[in-house]
Design an enzyme around this catalytic site. Structure first.
Site, PDB file in Angstrom:
ATOM      1  N   TYR A 152      -2.324  -1.334  10.611  1.00 44.55           N
ATOM      2  CA  TYR A 152      -2.497  -1.841   9.239  1.00 44.55           C
ATOM      3  C   TYR A 152      -1.284  -1.453   8.385  1.00 44.55           C
ATOM      4  CZ  TYR A 152      -3.915  -1.873   4.356  1.00 44.55           C
ATOM      5  OH  TYR A 152      -3.924  -2.060   2.993  1.00 44.55           O
ATOM      6  N   SER A 207       0.838  -1.212   0.000  1.00 45.43           N
ATOM      7  CA  SER A 207       0.000   0.000   0.000  1.00 45.43           C
ATOM      8  C   SER A 207       0.865   1.252   0.000  1.00 45.43           C
ATOM      9  CB  SER A 207      -0.874  -0.022   1.255  1.00 45.43           C
ATOM     10  OG  SER A 207      -1.454   1.236   1.470  1.00 45.43           O
ATOM     11  N   LYS A 264       1.944  -3.819   6.675  1.00 41.02           N
ATOM     12  CA  LYS A 264       2.400  -3.845   5.268  1.00 41.02           C
ATOM     13  C   LYS A 264       3.908  -3.597   5.198  1.00 41.02           C
ATOM     14  CE  LYS A 264      -1.483  -4.635   3.198  1.00 41.02           C
ATOM     15  NZ  LYS A 264      -1.715  -5.894   2.491  1.00 41.02           N
TER      16      LYS A 264
HETATM   17  P1  NAD Z   1     -10.856  -7.475   0.565  1.00 39.44           P
HETATM   18  O1  NAD Z   1     -11.130  -7.527   2.030  1.00 39.44           O
HETATM   19  O2  NAD Z   1     -11.995  -7.234  -0.342  1.00 39.44           O
HETATM   20  O3  NAD Z   1     -10.110  -8.799   0.100  1.00 39.44           O
HETATM   21  C1  NAD Z   1      -9.254  -9.524   0.938  1.00 39.44           C
HETATM   22  C2  NAD Z   1      -9.685 -10.981   0.916  1.00 39.44           C
HETATM   23  O4  NAD Z   1      -8.804 -11.736   1.757  1.00 39.44           O
HETATM   24  C3  NAD Z   1     -11.103 -11.190   1.439  1.00 39.44           C
HETATM   25  O5  NAD Z   1     -11.847 -11.925   0.496  1.00 39.44           O
HETATM   26  C4  NAD Z   1     -10.922 -11.957   2.737  1.00 39.44           C
HETATM   27  O6  NAD Z   1     -11.979 -12.863   2.965  1.00 39.44           O
HETATM   28  C5  NAD Z   1      -9.592 -12.651   2.514  1.00 39.44           C
HETATM   29  N1  NAD Z   1      -8.828 -12.938   3.716  1.00 39.44           N
HETATM   30  C6  NAD Z   1      -8.575 -12.104   4.762  1.00 39.44           C
HETATM   31  N2  NAD Z   1      -7.774 -12.716   5.649  1.00 39.44           N
HETATM   32  C7  NAD Z   1      -7.513 -13.961   5.157  1.00 39.44           C
HETATM   33  C8  NAD Z   1      -6.755 -15.057   5.619  1.00 39.44           C
HETATM   34  N3  NAD Z   1      -6.107 -15.013   6.783  1.00 39.44           N
HETATM   35  N4  NAD Z   1      -6.706 -16.185   4.873  1.00 39.44           N
HETATM   36  C9  NAD Z   1      -7.371 -16.238   3.687  1.00 39.44           C
HETATM   37  N5  NAD Z   1      -8.108 -15.243   3.209  1.00 39.44           N
HETATM   38  C10 NAD Z   1      -8.180 -14.101   3.934  1.00 39.44           C
HETATM   39  O7  NAD Z   1      -9.723  -6.372   0.362  1.00 39.44           O
HETATM   40  P2  NAD Z   1      -9.157  -5.771  -0.986  1.00 39.44           P
HETATM   41  O8  NAD Z   1      -9.557  -4.338  -1.051  1.00 39.44           O
HETATM   42  O9  NAD Z   1      -9.462  -6.656  -2.130  1.00 39.44           O
HETATM   43  O10 NAD Z   1      -7.594  -5.795  -0.664  1.00 39.44           O
HETATM   44  C11 NAD Z   1      -6.764  -6.845  -1.108  1.00 39.44           C
HETATM   45  C12 NAD Z   1      -5.360  -6.587  -0.605  1.00 39.44           C
HETATM   46  O11 NAD Z   1      -4.909  -5.324  -1.097  1.00 39.44           O
HETATM   47  C13 NAD Z   1      -5.254  -6.504   0.923  1.00 39.44           C
HETATM   48  O12 NAD Z   1      -4.031  -7.100   1.306  1.00 39.44           O
HETATM   49  C14 NAD Z   1      -5.213  -5.019   1.193  1.00 39.44           C
HETATM   50  O13 NAD Z   1      -4.535  -4.711   2.381  1.00 39.44           O
HETATM   51  C15 NAD Z   1      -4.453  -4.513  -0.025  1.00 39.44           C
HETATM   52  N6  NAD Z   1      -4.727  -3.099  -0.324  1.00 39.44           N
HETATM   53  C16 NAD Z   1      -6.021  -2.707  -0.571  1.00 39.44           C
HETATM   54  C17 NAD Z   1      -6.287  -1.364  -0.850  1.00 39.44           C
HETATM   55  C18 NAD Z   1      -7.686  -0.883  -1.119  1.00 39.44           C
HETATM   56  O14 NAD Z   1      -7.888   0.326  -1.225  1.00 39.44           O
HETATM   57  N7  NAD Z   1      -8.677  -1.758  -1.269  1.00 39.44           N
HETATM   58  C19 NAD Z   1      -5.237  -0.437  -0.869  1.00 39.44           C
HETATM   59  C20 NAD Z   1      -3.929  -0.877  -0.623  1.00 39.44           C
HETATM   60  C21 NAD Z   1      -3.690  -2.224  -0.362  1.00 39.44           C
HETATM   61  C1  UD1 Z   2      -7.436   4.757   3.424  1.00 38.63           C
HETATM   62  C2  UD1 Z   2      -6.368   4.323   4.375  1.00 38.63           C
HETATM   63  C3  UD1 Z   2      -5.264   3.613   3.614  1.00 38.63           C
HETATM   64  C4  UD1 Z   2      -5.846   2.456   2.822  1.00 38.63           C
HETATM   65  C5  UD1 Z   2      -6.975   2.965   1.931  1.00 38.63           C
HETATM   66  C6  UD1 Z   2      -7.669   1.873   1.204  1.00 38.63           C
HETATM   67  C7  UD1 Z   2      -6.466   5.941   6.209  1.00 38.63           C
HETATM   68  C8  UD1 Z   2      -5.756   7.065   6.890  1.00 38.63           C
HETATM   69  N1  UD1 Z   2      -5.864   5.466   5.096  1.00 38.63           N
HETATM   70  O1  UD1 Z   2      -6.844   5.657   2.495  1.00 38.63           O
HETATM   71  O2  UD1 Z   2      -4.274   3.137   4.499  1.00 38.63           O
HETATM   72  O3  UD1 Z   2      -4.843   1.836   2.038  1.00 38.63           O
HETATM   73  O4  UD1 Z   2      -7.942   3.655   2.729  1.00 38.63           O
HETATM   74  O5  UD1 Z   2      -8.326   1.013   2.067  1.00 38.63           O
HETATM   75  O6  UD1 Z   2      -7.506   5.497   6.648  1.00 38.63           O
HETATM   76  N2  UD1 Z   2     -13.358  10.918   2.888  1.00 38.63           N
HETATM   77  C9  UD1 Z   2     -14.415  11.800   3.178  1.00 38.63           C
HETATM   78  N3  UD1 Z   2     -15.575  11.265   3.599  1.00 38.63           N
HETATM   79  C10 UD1 Z   2     -15.777   9.921   3.770  1.00 38.63           C
HETATM   80  C11 UD1 Z   2     -14.713   9.048   3.464  1.00 38.63           C
HETATM   81  C12 UD1 Z   2     -13.512   9.584   3.033  1.00 38.63           C
HETATM   82  O7  UD1 Z   2     -14.275  13.015   3.064  1.00 38.63           O
HETATM   83  O8  UD1 Z   2     -16.874   9.516   4.179  1.00 38.63           O
HETATM   84  C13 UD1 Z   2     -12.108  11.490   2.415  1.00 38.63           C
HETATM   85  C14 UD1 Z   2     -10.942  11.171   3.335  1.00 38.63           C
HETATM   86  O9  UD1 Z   2     -10.806  12.158   4.322  1.00 38.63           O
HETATM   87  C15 UD1 Z   2      -9.771  11.168   2.339  1.00 38.63           C
HETATM   88  C16 UD1 Z   2     -10.403  10.719   1.005  1.00 38.63           C
HETATM   89  O10 UD1 Z   2     -11.798  10.886   1.165  1.00 38.63           O
HETATM   90  O11 UD1 Z   2      -9.294  12.449   2.181  1.00 38.63           O
HETATM   91  C17 UD1 Z   2     -10.105   9.284   0.666  1.00 38.63           C
HETATM   92  O12 UD1 Z   2     -10.437   8.494   1.804  1.00 38.63           O
HETATM   93  P1  UD1 Z   2     -10.382   6.899   1.767  1.00 38.63           P
HETATM   94  O13 UD1 Z   2     -11.202   6.394   0.638  1.00 38.63           O
HETATM   95  O14 UD1 Z   2     -10.723   6.414   3.135  1.00 38.63           O
HETATM   96  O15 UD1 Z   2      -8.871   6.576   1.401  1.00 38.63           O
HETATM   97  P2  UD1 Z   2      -7.514   7.001   2.131  1.00 38.63           P
HETATM   98  O16 UD1 Z   2      -7.764   7.750   3.388  1.00 38.63           O
HETATM   99  O17 UD1 Z   2      -6.651   7.656   1.113  1.00 38.63           O
END
Ligand code: NAD
Ligand code: UD1
Length: 335
Positions: free
Chosen positions: A148, A123, A152
């Site tokens: 979290y 991330s 990472k």
């Molecule tokens: P998500 O929760 O939709 O998907 C994660 C999946 O992993 C889920 O289906 C969950 O059931 C499964 N899971 C959780 N723990 C597990 C375990 N111990 N064993 C097996 N399965 C398990 O999340 P996502 O948004 O698809 O994120 C996927 C990856 O990307 C995560 O590692 C997350 O931290 C990373 N990531 C996501 C974002 C984002 O904005 N969505 C941003 C940066 C990094």
């Molecule tokens: C957040 C996490 C980041 C994670 C990512 C995806 C934090 C500080 N960071 O990123 O670690 O990888 O989610 O899961 O939580 N916002 C509003 N109103 C809302 C929701 C969000 O104004 O109801 C604003 C937030 O203040 C931010 C922007 O929208 O400025 C994006 O927010 P969000 O989607 O939560 O992503 P990040 O904060 O960038």
């Protein structure tokens, strides 16, 4: 055959479709803690291909042994993990256990099976508060703002140390910025449990009338319109980035790539773009800043473009329209 952990989750399901479309065979391992098994059928429907699915945990060494024995796995894409920043503050042990221990457990099983190629879902949060945008892969990891984020950063370090100890390993560490949107088919997307924390699902649930209004956290940031700036990218572009990163695993070592659009968009611009693209209103008001938020960050996506030939193709309009299609699909399923 590629082992995809977390493959029924938001990002994993899009990666599964992308890999199957490109002719790869895929086996999914997911414990369904944040997803449902019907996603497997949806992946099959979209791709018109078969996919193997194991319901289980990446910390289950015996199950991993069975999977590596049963399939000729060439590489692993590791998306499984917990991702709610706020929850990680209140329950850090669960986060270190699932994320850090889960990754160690997976690497142990890979080592035993002689499979030493891994793509890891990291991330942008690893850059920490100290970094100035645009974030570049050459920047050091900063101090994590949550367990979290720390999990990472720790996993990245574990993988680096593993690579130093055994040069046969190859890792591609992909640092995601803000993935949003959904598959254009409307069959897979993000399904947050309860009230969403993240901006895009919140906007779409307000638009659908599930939630009354959006709170924009802060309009006094040092940005053009005072609201926070992030680097949003379409989840399908993110999935393509994983397929393209498979090529880097041919080279041993640790490879880092930012996956972002390379430009910042403010919260206000996001709301305006959603309304313009869908024609649906999103009532909102300004609220105090959210604790822990940074004013603005975005990626330098130059390295991914130069070395992988990857860059985002989808527009903000695509992100909004596809999110809305998915929201309508989930709303109709729940009614
Ligand atoms: P998500 O929760 O939709 O998907 C994660 C999946 O992993 C889920 O289906 C969950 O059931 C499964 N899971 C959780 N723990 C597990 C375990 N111990 N064993 C097996 N399965 C398990 O999340 P996502 O948004 O698809 O994120 C996927 C990856 O990307 C995560 O590692 C997350 O931290 C990373 N990531 C996501 C974002 C984002 O904005 N969505 C941003 C940066 C990094
Ligand atoms: C957040 C996490 C980041 C994670 C990512 C995806 C934090 C500080 N960071 O990123 O670690 O990888 O989610 O899961 O939580 N916002 C509003 N109103 C809302 C929701 C969000 O104004 O109801 C604003 C937030 O203040 C931010 C922007 O929208 O400025 C994006 O927010 P969000 O989607 O939560 O992503 P990040 O904060 O960038």
């Amino acid at each position: 055959m590629i082992l995809l952990t977390g493959g029924t989750g938001y990002i994993g399901s899009h990666i599964a479709v992308e890999l199957l479309d490109a002719g790869h065979q895929v086996v999914i391992l997911d414990n369904l803690s944040n997803s449902v098994c019907t996603v497997v059928d949806r992946i099959k429907t979209i791709s018109q291909k078969e996919v193997e699915f194991y319901k289980g945990d990446v910390r289950d060494a015996a199950l991993l042994g069975v999977i590596f024995k049963a399939h000729n796995i060439k590489a692993v894409i590791h998306c499984a993990g917990l991702k709610a920043v706020g929850e990680s503050v209140s329950n850090p042990l669960a986060y270190y256990d699932a994320n850090v221990y889960g990754s160690i457990s997976l690497c142990k099983a890979m080592e035993q099976a002689g499979v030493k190629r891994l793509i890891f879902s990291s991330s942008a949060t690893v850059y920490g508060h100290e970094a100035e945008p645009p974030y570049m892969e050459t920047m050091a990891r900063g101090s994590a703002s949550s367990p979290y984020g720390a999990s990472k950063a720790m996993i990245e370090k574990v993988l680096e140390d593993l690579s130093s100890s055994d040069p046969q390993w190859s890792f591609s560490i992909l640092r995601y910025f803000n993935p949003i949107g959904a598959h254009p088919s409307g069959y897979i997307g993000e399904s947050p449990q309860g009230i969403p924390n993240n901006l895009m699902p919140y906007i779409s649930q307000v638009a659908a009338g599930v939630l009354p209004e959006l709170l924009i956290y802060g309009n006094d940031y040092p940005t053009d319109d005072g609201t926070c700036v992030r680097d949003y990218l379409h989840v399908v572009d993110l999935a393509v980035g994983h397929r393209m990163a498979l090529q880097t695993l041919e080279q041993p070592g640790v490879h880092y790539y930012n996956l972002g659009a390379g430009k910042g968009v403010s919260v206000q611009e996001m709301v305006d773009a959603f309304i313009l693209a869908t024609g649906v209103d999103v009532p909102y008001r300004f609220a105090p800043r959210r604790k822990g938020d940074l004013a603005a960050f975005w990626a330098s996506s130059e390295k991914a473009e130069r070395e992988l030939g990857w860059r985002t193709r989808k527009s903000l309009v695509d992100m909004m329209v596809d999110t809305w299609r998915w929201q309508q699909f989930t709303s109709s399923e729940n009614s």
